[in-house]
Design a protein around this motif. Structure first.
Motif, PDB file in Angstrom:
ATOM      1  N   MET A  73     -11.445 -23.269  47.835  1.00  0.00           N
ATOM      2  CA  MET A  73     -11.630 -23.182  46.250  1.00  0.00           C
ATOM      3  C   MET A  73     -13.611 -22.479  46.005  1.00  0.00           C
ATOM      4  SD  MET A  73     -10.996 -27.203  45.731  1.00  0.00           S
ATOM      5  CE  MET A  73     -13.284 -28.590  46.743  1.00  0.00           C
ATOM      6  N   LYS A  74     -13.278 -21.764  44.463  1.00  0.00           N
ATOM      7  CA  LYS A  74     -13.887 -21.157  44.307  1.00  0.00           C
ATOM      8  C   LYS A  74     -15.517 -22.628  44.556  1.00  0.00           C
ATOM      9  CE  LYS A  74     -17.097 -18.606  41.214  1.00  0.00           C
ATOM     10  NZ  LYS A  74     -16.678 -17.440  39.677  1.00  0.00           N
ATOM     11  N   TYR A  75     -15.194 -23.710  43.122  1.00  0.00           N
ATOM     12  CA  TYR A  75     -15.964 -24.111  43.118  1.00  0.00           C
ATOM     13  C   TYR A  75     -15.545 -26.004  43.385  1.00  0.00           C
ATOM     14  CZ  TYR A  75     -15.857 -21.701  38.652  1.00  0.00           C
ATOM     15  OH  TYR A  75     -15.465 -20.323  37.524  1.00  0.00           O
ATOM     16  N   LYS A  76     -17.104 -26.298  43.505  1.00  0.00           N
ATOM     17  CA  LYS A  76     -16.996 -27.873  44.346  1.00  0.00           C
ATOM     18  C   LYS A  76     -17.277 -28.476  43.560  1.00  0.00           C
ATOM     19  CE  LYS A  76     -19.403 -25.381  48.437  1.00  0.00           C
ATOM     20  NZ  LYS A  76     -19.646 -25.339  49.885  1.00  0.00           N
ATOM     21  N   GLY A  77     -17.695 -28.600  42.596  1.00  0.00           N
ATOM     22  CA  GLY A  77     -18.464 -29.846  41.711  1.00  0.00           C
ATOM     23  C   GLY A  77     -17.942 -29.161  40.164  1.00  0.00           C
ATOM     24  N   LEU A  78     -17.462 -30.180  39.479  1.00  0.00           N
ATOM     25  CA  LEU A  78     -16.923 -30.086  38.314  1.00  0.00           C
ATOM     26  C   LEU A  78     -16.993 -31.344  37.021  1.00  0.00           C
ATOM     27  CD1 LEU A  78     -12.781 -29.370  38.842  1.00  0.00           C
ATOM     28  CD2 LEU A  78     -14.336 -27.943  38.437  1.00  0.00           C
ATOM     29  N   LEU A  79     -18.058 -30.466  36.050  1.00  0.00           N
ATOM     30  CA  LEU A  79     -18.309 -31.326  35.198  1.00  0.00           C
ATOM     31  C   LEU A  79     -17.960 -31.005  33.553  1.00  0.00           C
ATOM     32  CD1 LEU A  79     -22.709 -30.325  36.270  1.00  0.00           C
ATOM     33  CD2 LEU A  79     -21.413 -32.499  37.136  1.00  0.00           C
ATOM     34  N   PHE A  80     -18.342 -32.381  33.371  1.00  0.00           N
ATOM     35  CA  PHE A  80     -17.671 -32.609  31.696  1.00  0.00           C
ATOM     36  C   PHE A  80     -18.273 -32.678  30.858  1.00  0.00           C
ATOM     37  CE2 PHE A  80     -13.925 -32.601  35.492  1.00  0.00           C
ATOM     38  CZ  PHE A  80     -13.466 -31.383  35.197  1.00  0.00           C
ATOM     39  N   ASP A  81     -17.967 -32.671  29.403  1.00  0.00           N
ATOM     40  CA  ASP A  81     -18.405 -32.702  28.417  1.00  0.00           C
ATOM     41  C   ASP A  81     -17.200 -34.630  28.055  1.00  0.00           C
ATOM     42  OD1 ASP A  81     -20.085 -33.198  25.594  1.00  0.00           O
ATOM     43  OD2 ASP A  81     -17.791 -32.710  24.895  1.00  0.00           O
ATOM     44  N   PHE A  82     -17.327 -35.431  27.109  1.00  0.00           N
ATOM     45  CA  PHE A  82     -16.985 -35.676  26.775  1.00  0.00           C
ATOM     46  C   PHE A  82     -16.173 -36.379  25.710  1.00  0.00           C
ATOM     47  CE2 PHE A  82     -14.783 -40.645  25.183  1.00  0.00           C
ATOM     48  CZ  PHE A  82     -14.334 -40.768  26.280  1.00  0.00           C
ATOM     49  N   ASP A  83     -16.960 -36.188  24.723  1.00  0.00           N
ATOM     50  CA  ASP A  83     -16.636 -36.547  23.317  1.00  0.00           C
ATOM     51  C   ASP A  83     -15.737 -35.184  22.596  1.00  0.00           C
ATOM     52  OD1 ASP A  83     -16.770 -38.567  22.075  1.00  0.00           O
ATOM     53  OD2 ASP A  83     -19.213 -38.692  22.220  1.00  0.00           O
ATOM     54  N   TYR A  84     -13.859 -35.303  22.867  1.00  0.00           N
ATOM     55  CA  TYR A  84     -13.572 -34.050  22.631  1.00  0.00           C
ATOM     56  C   TYR A  84     -12.655 -32.974  23.390  1.00  0.00           C
ATOM     57  CZ  TYR A  84     -13.118 -34.844  17.442  1.00  0.00           C
ATOM     58  OH  TYR A  84     -13.210 -35.681  16.348  1.00  0.00           O
ATOM     59  N   THR A  85     -13.910 -33.487  25.074  1.00  0.00           N
ATOM     60  CA  THR A  85     -13.221 -32.917  26.058  1.00  0.00           C
ATOM     61  C   THR A  85     -11.868 -33.818  26.622  1.00  0.00           C
ATOM     62  OG1 THR A  85     -15.393 -31.209  26.172  1.00  0.00           O
ATOM     63  CG2 THR A  85     -14.171 -31.890  28.164  1.00  0.00           C
ATOM     64  N   LEU A  86     -13.310 -34.909  27.339  1.00  0.00           N
ATOM     65  CA  LEU A  86     -12.026 -35.961  28.006  1.00  0.00           C
ATOM     66  C   LEU A  86     -11.458 -36.865  27.239  1.00  0.00           C
ATOM     67  CD1 LEU A  86     -14.599 -36.883  31.032  1.00  0.00           C
ATOM     68  CD2 LEU A  86     -12.831 -34.894  30.705  1.00  0.00           C
ATOM     69  N   GLY A  87     -11.671 -36.999  25.930  1.00  0.00           N
ATOM     70  CA  GLY A  87     -11.077 -38.080  25.187  1.00  0.00           C
ATOM     71  C   GLY A  87     -12.263 -37.669  23.670  1.00  0.00           C
ATOM     72  N   ASP A  88     -11.477 -39.636  23.098  1.00  0.00           N
ATOM     73  CA  ASP A  88     -12.054 -38.986  21.364  1.00  0.00           C
ATOM     74  C   ASP A  88     -12.678 -40.013  21.310  1.00  0.00           C
ATOM     75  OD1 ASP A  88     -11.348 -38.639  19.228  1.00  0.00           O
ATOM     76  OD2 ASP A  88      -9.408 -38.980  18.502  1.00  0.00           O
ATOM     77  N   SER A  89     -13.835 -39.825  20.687  1.00  0.00           N
ATOM     78  CA  SER A  89     -14.262 -41.659  19.921  1.00  0.00           C
ATOM     79  C   SER A  89     -14.411 -41.619  18.794  1.00  0.00           C
ATOM     80  CB  SER A  89     -15.682 -41.391  21.094  1.00  0.00           C
ATOM     81  OG  SER A  89     -15.971 -41.483  21.956  1.00  0.00           O
ATOM     82  N   THR A  90     -14.008 -40.107  17.379  1.00  0.00           N
ATOM     83  CA  THR A  90     -13.304 -39.797  16.220  1.00  0.00           C
ATOM     84  C   THR A  90     -14.146 -41.723  15.535  1.00  0.00           C
ATOM     85  OG1 THR A  90     -12.985 -38.125  17.060  1.00  0.00           O
ATOM     86  CG2 THR A  90     -12.944 -39.198  14.510  1.00  0.00           C
TER      87      THR A  90
END
Length: 216
Positions: free
Chosen positions: A1-18
């Motif tokens: 696999m090309k990537y070894k690490g995956l980084l994520f924003d949270f709001d509206y990327t992984l979930g919703d805190s609206t």
């Protein structure tokens, strides 16, 4: 696999805190003597640091923000967030299953967000997923908020990975600019308020409908 690490924003990327964010922002606005902001205006500030949110919301009312009120807005926002944010935040359906699968495949996983670290930890605890991510970099983990690359660069150093080995996933132009500034690949998702065409103006490996459709 090309990537070894995956980084994520949270709001509206992984979930919703609206819902929580609207409550907190308007609590702070009203405490400072302003009219409550409308939901859509607040939604479009999600991902910005709180001092910037203050100025956007005040300007939307045709007023000029005061630098002396920036930090008080942030303090009041956090005061209310301690009461409501965990309850009012949720992961998008299917995201946790997808993240677990990537973890089983051997990816290092992290969150780089403007939300405070303990807030993300609280949301994860609600879902009994406290061990899901290897690292969480919150707005309180850095001196310079996104789009400054400090948070992403911290992770690269801690993980001892090259820029080519990490992918950052986010929903906003702030996220795209953060990845660009750090020199890491970016994948956009359209689960937020930013259009695909806007995200495509920045270097990217693709802009996708949601996290689960990333080609990993």
């Amino acid at each position: 696999m090309k990537y070894k690490g995956l980084l994520f924003d949270f709001d509206y990327t992984l979930g919703d805190s609206t819902e929580g964010i609207v409550l907190c922002a308007n609590y702070a606005m009203e405490c400072l003597g302003y009219q409550p902001a409308d939901r859509e205006t607040i939604r479009r500030t999600i991902g910005l640091h709180l001092q910037e949110v203050y100025h956007v919301l005040v300007k939307a009312q045709g007023l000029e923000g005061k630098e002396t009120q920036e930090n008080e807005f942030a303090r009041l926002f956090m005061e209310r967030a301690d009461q409501v944010m965990t309850e009012k935040s949720s992961f998008y359906p299917g995201v946790l299953t997808c993240i677990r699968q990537w973890k089983e495949q051997g990816y290092k996983l992290g969150v780089v967000t403007t939300k405070y670290r303990h807030r993300i930890e609280g949301i994860l605890a609600k879902y009994q997923e406290t061990e899901l991510f290897d690292i969480i970099i919150g707005g309180d983990s850095v001196k310079h908020p996104k789009p400054d690359p400090e948070g992403l660069l911290q992770v690269l150093e801690i993980w001892d990975m090259s820029k080519e080995e990490v992918l950052y996933v986010g929903d906003s132009l702030v996220d795209a600019r953060t990845a660009q500034a750090a020199g890491v690949d970016f994948a956009g998702v359209t689960t937020g308020t930013t259009a695909k065409e806007a995200l495509e103006q920045y270097p990217n490996i693709g802009v996708f409908a949601k996290v689960e459709t990333l080609p990993l």
